[in-house]
Design an enzyme around this catalytic site. Structure first.
Site, PDB file in Angstrom:
ATOM      1  N   SER A  46      36.905  25.991 -47.562  1.00  0.00           N
ATOM      2  CA  SER A  46      37.725  27.215 -47.409  1.00  0.00           C
ATOM      3  C   SER A  46      36.561  28.563 -48.641  1.00  0.00           C
ATOM      4  O   SER A  46      37.099  29.540 -49.209  1.00  0.00           O
ATOM      5  CB  SER A  46      38.779  27.190 -48.134  1.00  0.00           C
ATOM      6  N   HIS A  74      36.316  27.211 -40.197  1.00  0.00           N
ATOM      7  CA  HIS A  74      37.511  27.581 -41.498  1.00  0.00           C
ATOM      8  C   HIS A  74      38.775  27.046 -40.485  1.00  0.00           C
ATOM      9  O   HIS A  74      38.999  27.614 -39.900  1.00  0.00           O
ATOM     10  CB  HIS A  74      37.189  28.221 -42.389  1.00  0.00           C
ATOM     11  N   GLU A 133      37.982  30.316 -38.485  1.00  0.00           N
ATOM     12  CA  GLU A 133      37.089  31.313 -39.028  1.00  0.00           C
ATOM     13  C   GLU A 133      35.644  30.387 -38.944  1.00  0.00           C
ATOM     14  O   GLU A 133      35.608  29.528 -38.674  1.00  0.00           O
ATOM     15  CB  GLU A 133      36.835  31.691 -40.262  1.00  0.00           C
ATOM     16  N   ASN A 189      40.775  33.755 -46.961  1.00  0.00           N
ATOM     17  CA  ASN A 189      41.168  33.763 -48.212  1.00  0.00           C
ATOM     18  C   ASN A 189      40.509  34.925 -49.578  1.00  0.00           C
ATOM     19  O   ASN A 189      41.642  35.120 -50.300  1.00  0.00           O
ATOM     20  CB  ASN A 189      40.553  32.282 -48.867  1.00  0.00           C
TER      21      ASN A 189
HETATM   22  N1  3HC Z   1      51.802  19.503 -38.120  1.00  0.00           N
HETATM   23  C1  3HC Z   1      52.099  20.070 -36.761  1.00  0.00           C
HETATM   24  N2  3HC Z   1      52.810  20.290 -35.807  1.00  0.00           N
HETATM   25  C2  3HC Z   1      53.639  21.482 -36.781  1.00  0.00           C
HETATM   26  C3  3HC Z   1      53.844  20.953 -38.342  1.00  0.00           C
HETATM   27  C4  3HC Z   1      52.330  19.901 -38.860  1.00  0.00           C
HETATM   28  N3  3HC Z   1      51.929  20.185 -39.971  1.00  0.00           N
HETATM   29  N4  3HC Z   1      54.145  21.868 -38.955  1.00  0.00           N
HETATM   30  C5  3HC Z   1      55.107  22.381 -37.626  1.00  0.00           C
HETATM   31  N5  3HC Z   1      55.196  22.026 -36.730  1.00  0.00           N
HETATM   32  C6  3HC Z   1      55.007  22.560 -35.702  1.00  0.00           C
HETATM   33  C7  3HC Z   1      56.681  21.799 -35.121  1.00  0.00           C
HETATM   34  O1  3HC Z   1      56.298  21.610 -34.478  1.00  0.00           O
HETATM   35  C8  3HC Z   1      57.425  23.577 -34.341  1.00  0.00           C
HETATM   36  O2  3HC Z   1      56.725  23.231 -32.285  1.00  0.00           O
HETATM   37  P1  3HC Z   1      57.465  24.251 -31.807  1.00  0.00           P
HETATM   38  O3  3HC Z   1      57.493  25.448 -31.884  1.00  0.00           O
HETATM   39  O4  3HC Z   1      56.595  23.693 -30.240  1.00  0.00           O
HETATM   40  O5  3HC Z   1      58.603  23.108 -31.176  1.00  0.00           O
HETATM   41  C9  3HC Z   1      56.113  24.518 -34.918  1.00  0.00           C
HETATM   42  O6  3HC Z   1      55.382  24.087 -36.135  1.00  0.00           O
HETATM   43  C10 3HC Z   1      57.219  25.294 -35.820  1.00  0.00           C
HETATM   44  O7  3HC Z   1      57.635  24.669 -36.671  1.00  0.00           O
HETATM   45  P2  3HC Z   1      59.637  23.929 -37.648  1.00  0.00           P
HETATM   46  O8  3HC Z   1      60.075  24.840 -36.188  1.00  0.00           O
HETATM   47  O9  3HC Z   1      59.905  23.584 -37.848  1.00  0.00           O
HETATM   48  O10 3HC Z   1      58.635  25.376 -38.728  1.00  0.00           O
HETATM   49  P3  3HC Z   1      58.652  27.090 -38.501  1.00  0.00           P
HETATM   50  O11 3HC Z   1      58.729  27.508 -38.186  1.00  0.00           O
HETATM   51  O12 3HC Z   1      58.966  27.314 -40.818  1.00  0.00           O
HETATM   52  O13 3HC Z   1      57.056  26.896 -38.533  1.00  0.00           O
HETATM   53  C11 3HC Z   1      54.816  26.881 -39.981  1.00  0.00           C
HETATM   54  C12 3HC Z   1      56.418  25.894 -39.676  1.00  0.00           C
HETATM   55  C13 3HC Z   1      54.220  26.603 -38.599  1.00  0.00           C
HETATM   56  C14 3HC Z   1      53.982  25.944 -41.228  1.00  0.00           C
HETATM   57  C15 3HC Z   1      55.059  28.521 -40.674  1.00  0.00           C
HETATM   58  O14 3HC Z   1      56.068  28.284 -41.580  1.00  0.00           O
HETATM   59  C16 3HC Z   1      53.643  29.018 -40.741  1.00  0.00           C
HETATM   60  O15 3HC Z   1      53.414  29.460 -39.922  1.00  0.00           O
HETATM   61  N6  3HC Z   1      53.542  28.834 -41.771  1.00  0.00           N
HETATM   62  C17 3HC Z   1      52.590  29.807 -42.527  1.00  0.00           C
HETATM   63  C18 3HC Z   1      50.957  28.958 -42.916  1.00  0.00           C
HETATM   64  C19 3HC Z   1      50.195  29.233 -42.999  1.00  0.00           C
HETATM   65  O16 3HC Z   1      49.499  30.546 -43.602  1.00  0.00           O
HETATM   66  N7  3HC Z   1      49.367  28.969 -43.224  1.00  0.00           N
HETATM   67  C20 3HC Z   1      47.893  29.203 -43.451  1.00  0.00           C
HETATM   68  C21 3HC Z   1      47.600  28.977 -44.620  1.00  0.00           C
HETATM   69  S1  3HC Z   1      46.457  29.218 -45.611  1.00  0.00           S
HETATM   70  C22 3HC Z   1      44.913  27.777 -45.517  1.00  0.00           C
HETATM   71  O17 3HC Z   1      45.582  27.107 -44.692  1.00  0.00           O
HETATM   72  C23 3HC Z   1      43.053  27.707 -46.025  1.00  0.00           C
HETATM   73  C24 3HC Z   1      43.250  27.640 -47.173  1.00  0.00           C
HETATM   74  O18 3HC Z   1      41.715  28.050 -47.560  1.00  0.00           O
HETATM   75  C25 3HC Z   1      44.044  27.843 -47.639  1.00  0.00           C
END
Ligand code: 3HC
Length: 293
Positions: A119, A140, A152, A190
Site C-alpha cells: 500500500s 494494490h 490500482e 492512500n
Molecule cells: N469479505 C467478503 N464480503 C464481505 C466482507 C468481507 N470481509 N464484508 C462484507 N462483505 C459483503 C457482505 O456479504 C455484503 O454482500 P451483499 O451485498 O452481497 O449481501 C456486502 O459486503 C455488504 O456488507 P454488509 O451489509 O455486511 O455491511 P456494509 O454494507 O456495511 O458493507 C463494507 C461493509 C463493504 C466493508 C462497507 O462498510 C465499506 O465499503 N466500507 C469501506 C471499506 C473501505 O473503505 N475499504 C478500503 C480501505 S483502504 C485499503 O484497503 C487500502 C489500504 O492500503 C489501507
C-alpha cells in the site's frame, strides 16, 4: 502472452481475498503461506466467503465447487514458479519483500510477471531485487478484496508498456476497475485517504466532535459507507500509523504526519477491530461502543 495461471504469496486478509477473486475469475490459483496452519486459516476464510455467497444465491453450489477446485494452497515457493503472474501480499516490510522477490526471480522463468500488493512501499525498490524490473508492477487491492471494486495498477519508470497493459487488462478480468497509477508513495487512494483519516483524528484531538459525531458526519453528510474513525479501526491503527510514517518520510508534509493520539493508541496496542479496541470497543462485535478520550 495472456495470463493463465496465477500465484499469490501470502494468505492473510489481503492474500486470501486476492486468491479468491483470481479463482472466481477463472484463473487456476496457487496460494503460498509459510506454514500449514496459515494456509489452513486463509483457506477457511475463503470457504466462509464462498459459503456466504452460495447461501445468498449470488453463486450456485456448482460455481462454488469450481472456484474451490481452482484454488490450491501450499507452503512451498516452488509451487508458484509456473504461474504467469505472481502477486505478493506478505508483511509490509521492504527487506522481507525484497528477499521474497529475489528468491522468486531465481526460480521463475524470465516471462513471469511479478506484482506487489503493497500500500505504501516503493515498487521500484522491490523491482531492483530482481533481474526483471521491466516485468514488475504494483497491484494494490482494497479491503475487503472480494467486495471493493478498485485495483490500482502501478507502473515504475522501468515497467515495460506491454506488461503494464496486460496487468491493467488482468485487473478488469477480475471484475475490478483498474486505475493507472505511478510509483508515487501511497499511489492515488492512500495519497488522498491517509491525510483525511489523520485529519479525523486531529479533529477528535482538538475536540471538534465526539467519535460518533465525527463518524456520523461523514457517513450521513457525505454518504461514506463508514465514518473515518470506524474506517481506521477497520483498516488497523498500526497499519495506518505505518503508512503515515512512510508517506511523511517521503513527502515531509504535515498532512501525512501521525497525530500524537494515533501513536499512543498504537503503543497501547489499541489497533482497532482486530485487537478488540480502537476508537470503538468491540467486546460485542455487533455493537461497537465508542470510547471517550
Ligand atoms: N469479505 C467478503 N464480503 C464481505 C466482507 C468481507 N470481509 N464484508 C462484507 N462483505 C459483503 C457482505 O456479504 C455484503 O454482500 P451483499 O451485498 O452481497 O449481501 C456486502 O459486503 C455488504 O456488507 P454488509 O451489509 O455486511 O455491511 P456494509 O454494507 O456495511 O458493507 C463494507 C461493509 C463493504 C466493508 C462497507 O462498510 C465499506 O465499503 N466500507 C469501506 C471499506 C473501505 O473503505 N475499504 C478500503 C480501505 S483502504 C485499503 O484497503 C487500502 C489500504 O492500503 C489501507
Amino acid at each position: 502472452m495472456a495470463i493463465q495461471k496465477v500465484g499469490v504469496v501470502g494468505c492473510g486478509l489481503m492474500g486470501s481475498g486476492i486468491a479468491q477473486v483470481c479463482a472466481a475469475a477463472g484463473f487456476p490459483t496457487v496460494v503460498r503461506e509459510v506454514s500449514a496452519e496459515l494456509v489452513d486459516k486463509g483457506r477457511k476464510g475463503i470457504e466462509k466467503n464462498l459459503n456466504r455467497l452460495a447461501e445468498k444465491g449470488t453463486i450456485t453450489e456448482a460455481v462454488k465447487e469450481e472456484i474451490r477446485g481452482r484454488l490450491k494452497g501450499t507452503t512451498s515457493l516452488e509451487d508458484v514458479r509456473n504461474s504467469d503472474l505472481i502477486i505478493e501480499a506478505i508483511i509490509e516490510q521492504l527487506p522481507a519483500k525484497r528477499e521474497l522477490f529475489s528468491a522468486l526471480d531465481k526460480i521463475c522463468p524470465p516471462s513471469t510477471i511479478f506484482a506487489s500488493n503493497t500500500s505504501s512501499l516503493t515498487i521500484t525498490e522491490m523491482a531492483t531485487a530482481t533481474k526483471r524490473p521491466q516485468r514488475f508492477v504494483g497491484l494494490h487491492f482494497f479491503n475487503p478484496v472480494p467486495v471493493m471494486k478498485l485495483v490500482e495498477v502501478v507502473r515504475t519508470i522501468a515497467t515495460d508498456e506491454a506488461v503494464y497493459e496486460e496487468i491493467v487488462a488482468f485487473g478488469a478480468k477480475l471484475g475490478k476497475t483498474a486505475v493507472r497509477a505511478k510509483d508515487s508513495t501511497g499511489f492515488i487512494v492512500n495519497r488522498l485517504l491517509v491525510p483525511y483519516l489523520l485529519d479525523a483524528i486531529r479533529a477528535l484531538e482538538e475536540g471538534a466532535g465526539s467519535i460518533e459525531d465525527i463518524d456520523n458526519s461523514m457517513r450521513l453528510g457525505c454518504g461514506h459507507p463508514m465514518g473515518p474513525l470506524t474506517l481506521l479501526d477497520f483498516v488497523g491503527l498500526d497499519t495506518t500509523y505505518y503508512i503515515s510514517q512512510i508517506m511523511f518520510d517521503e513527502f515531509k508534509e504535515k498532512r501525512f504526519a501521525a497525530p500524537p493520539l494515533l501513536k499512543r493508541m498504537v503503543l497501547a496496542g489499541w489497533n482497532g477491530r482486530k485487537s478488540g479496541r480502537g476508537f470503538y470497543d468491540y467486546a460485542d462485535p455487533q455493537k461497537p461502543r465508542a470510547l471517550k478520550f
